[in-house]
Write an enzyme that holds these catalytic residues in place. Structure first.
Site, PDB file in Angstrom:
ATOM      1  N   LYS A   9       0.704  -0.960   0.181  1.00  0.00           N
ATOM      2  CA  LYS A   9       0.004  -0.166   0.136  1.00  0.00           C
ATOM      3  C   LYS A   9       0.999   1.338  -0.132  1.00  0.00           C
ATOM      4  CE  LYS A   9      -3.695  -1.992   2.539  1.00  0.00           C
ATOM      5  NZ  LYS A   9      -4.846  -1.725   3.741  1.00  0.00           N
ATOM      6  N   TYR A  49     -12.538  -2.716  -3.353  1.00  0.00           N
ATOM      7  CA  TYR A  49     -13.028  -2.566  -1.829  1.00  0.00           C
ATOM      8  C   TYR A  49     -14.588  -2.341  -1.806  1.00  0.00           C
ATOM      9  CZ  TYR A  49      -8.499  -2.257   0.340  1.00  0.00           C
ATOM     10  OH  TYR A  49      -7.108  -2.500   0.752  1.00  0.00           O
ATOM     11  N   THR A 124      -5.439  -7.591  10.337  1.00  0.00           N
ATOM     12  CA  THR A 124      -5.610  -6.469   9.577  1.00  0.00           C
ATOM     13  C   THR A 124      -5.217  -5.005  10.786  1.00  0.00           C
ATOM     14  OG1 THR A 124      -8.055  -7.185   9.059  1.00  0.00           O
ATOM     15  CG2 THR A 124      -7.612  -4.496   9.136  1.00  0.00           C
ATOM     16  N   ARG A 135       2.732  -7.083   9.161  1.00  0.00           N
ATOM     17  CA  ARG A 135       2.107  -5.873   9.988  1.00  0.00           C
ATOM     18  C   ARG A 135       2.589  -5.755  11.356  1.00  0.00           C
ATOM     19  NH1 ARG A 135      -3.862  -7.254   7.275  1.00  0.00           N
ATOM     20  NH2 ARG A 135      -3.631  -5.998   5.673  1.00  0.00           N
ATOM     21  N   ASN A 155      -1.552  -0.231   7.290  1.00  0.00           N
ATOM     22  CA  ASN A 155      -0.965  -1.455   7.583  1.00  0.00           C
ATOM     23  C   ASN A 155      -0.109  -2.154   6.542  1.00  0.00           C
ATOM     24  OD1 ASN A 155      -2.978  -1.951   5.616  1.00  0.00           O
ATOM     25  ND2 ASN A 155      -4.245  -3.189   7.254  1.00  0.00           N
ATOM     26  N   HIS A 158      -2.041  -5.297   1.395  1.00  0.00           N
ATOM     27  CA  HIS A 158      -3.137  -5.950   1.296  1.00  0.00           C
ATOM     28  C   HIS A 158      -2.941  -7.226   0.642  1.00  0.00           C
ATOM     29  CE1 HIS A 158      -7.116  -7.010  -0.125  1.00  0.00           C
ATOM     30  NE2 HIS A 158      -6.596  -7.477  -1.147  1.00  0.00           N
ATOM     31  N   GLU A 169      -9.424 -10.612  -7.615  1.00  0.00           N
ATOM     32  CA  GLU A 169      -8.697  -9.431  -7.647  1.00  0.00           C
ATOM     33  C   GLU A 169      -7.297  -9.471  -8.517  1.00  0.00           C
ATOM     34  OE1 GLU A 169      -7.296  -9.491  -3.219  1.00  0.00           O
ATOM     35  OE2 GLU A 169      -9.108  -8.662  -2.746  1.00  0.00           O
TER      36      GLU A 169
HETATM   37  P1  ADP Z   1      -7.699  -6.535   5.519  1.00  0.00           P
HETATM   38  O1  ADP Z   1      -7.036  -5.336   4.831  1.00  0.00           O
HETATM   39  O2  ADP Z   1      -6.925  -7.362   6.364  1.00  0.00           O
HETATM   40  O3  ADP Z   1      -8.254  -7.490   4.429  1.00  0.00           O
HETATM   41  P2  ADP Z   1     -10.357  -5.243   5.662  1.00  0.00           P
HETATM   42  O4  ADP Z   1     -10.472  -5.745   4.265  1.00  0.00           O
HETATM   43  O5  ADP Z   1     -11.520  -5.518   6.823  1.00  0.00           O
HETATM   44  O6  ADP Z   1      -8.898  -5.833   6.236  1.00  0.00           O
HETATM   45  O7  ADP Z   1     -10.138  -3.649   5.783  1.00  0.00           O
HETATM   46  C1  ADP Z   1      -9.508  -2.919   4.618  1.00  0.00           C
HETATM   47  C2  ADP Z   1      -8.663  -1.937   5.020  1.00  0.00           C
HETATM   48  O8  ADP Z   1      -9.403  -0.747   5.766  1.00  0.00           O
HETATM   49  C3  ADP Z   1      -7.666  -2.321   6.161  1.00  0.00           C
HETATM   50  O9  ADP Z   1      -6.661  -3.158   5.542  1.00  0.00           O
HETATM   51  C4  ADP Z   1      -7.327  -1.218   6.764  1.00  0.00           C
HETATM   52  O10 ADP Z   1      -6.413  -0.288   6.015  1.00  0.00           O
HETATM   53  C5  ADP Z   1      -8.566  -0.260   6.822  1.00  0.00           C
HETATM   54  N1  ADP Z   1      -9.363  -0.464   7.942  1.00  0.00           N
HETATM   55  C6  ADP Z   1     -10.155  -1.799   8.424  1.00  0.00           C
HETATM   56  N2  ADP Z   1     -10.702  -1.282   9.740  1.00  0.00           N
HETATM   57  C7  ADP Z   1     -10.383  -0.110   9.781  1.00  0.00           C
HETATM   58  C8  ADP Z   1     -10.788   0.631  10.954  1.00  0.00           C
HETATM   59  N3  ADP Z   1     -11.568   0.436  12.026  1.00  0.00           N
HETATM   60  N4  ADP Z   1     -10.129   1.992  10.883  1.00  0.00           N
HETATM   61  C9  ADP Z   1      -9.476   2.752  10.292  1.00  0.00           C
HETATM   62  N5  ADP Z   1      -9.203   1.893   8.764  1.00  0.00           N
HETATM   63  C10 ADP Z   1      -9.395   0.415   8.881  1.00  0.00           C
END
Ligand code: ADP
Length: 184
Positions: A9, A49, A124, A135, A155, A158, A169
């Site tokens: 990212k 997303y 996450t 992470r 983080n 992705h 994807e």
């Molecule tokens: P992942 O990336 O681990 O698959 P998600 O798809 O649930 O997780 O979320 C997408 C992205 O949204 C996360 O990687 C993070 O950058 C952001 N995100 C998720 N939850 C939060 C939150 N509570 N506050 C701010 N950003 C968030």
């Protein structure tokens, strides 16, 4: 053979972490079959997303927990304590974050690669991510810190969650001719 999608990212690219992250997967033995730097647009990001109400609620609720643990009133700071509204706000922060700089997208191949990559990426929220994961090793960001900054959690990477998501994807980010077959 299974393929998975991984993207460094904008925070990972800006911090100069691309090599470090890539080298972990190379050392693991996964094969890089596609890789490129892209500055993504909103259209692609909305497809990538494409979150539903359940995600808004999950993310909003999780964020509220961190918020309250820190003795803060989300109404005062964010104008709402409704998890779905907060989830939608976070979704927009996420799109803005992903457009804030280039991303390095790649496709990694190997048996069970989706699960393997996911394990090495970690949960996450970096604050929950164990040492040894990407992470957990290179950042300690959390939903509280991100909410204070009105931004998504930084983080670094992705990765696809399950094989069907990986397929979707890879098709979204890469054209057929951008993926390579070769012997390791
Ligand atoms: P992942 O990336 O681990 O698959 P998600 O798809 O649930 O997780 O979320 C997408 C992205 O949204 C996360 O990687 C993070 O950058 C952001 N995100 C998720 N939850 C939060 C939150 N509570 N506050 C701010 N950003 C968030």
């Amino acid at each position: 053979m299974e393929r998975t999608f991984l993207a460094v990212k904008p925070d990972g690219v800006k911090r100069g972490m691309v090599g470090e992250i890539l080298s972990r997967f190379e050392k693991l033995g996964l094969k890089i079959v596609g890789m490129k730097m892209v500055w993504v647009d909103e259209d692609l990001l909305r497809k990538h997303y494409d979150k539903d109400e359940a995600w808004f609620e999950k993310v909003g609720t999780r964020s509220l927990e961190f918020w309250k643990e820190n003795g803060k009133d989300p109404n005062e700071d964010l104008g709402t304590d409704d998890p779905i509204k907060l989830g939608k706000m976070i979704h927009q922060w996420l799109l803005d974050f992903m457009k804030s700089g280039p991303v390095v997208a790649m496709v990694l191949e190997g048996p069970g690669s989706v699960e393997i990559v996911k394990k090495h990426v970690g949960p996450t929220y970096p604050i929950d991510a164990p040492p040894g994961t990407i992470r957990g090793d290179y950042t300690y960001d959390s939903p509280t810190l991100s909410a204070f900054g009105r931004r998504a959690v930084y983080n670094l990477v992705h990765c696809s969650g399950v094989p069907i998501e990986a397929e979707f994807e890879i098709g979204l980010w890469f054209k057929e001719h951008e993926l390579f077959e070769y012997q390791k």
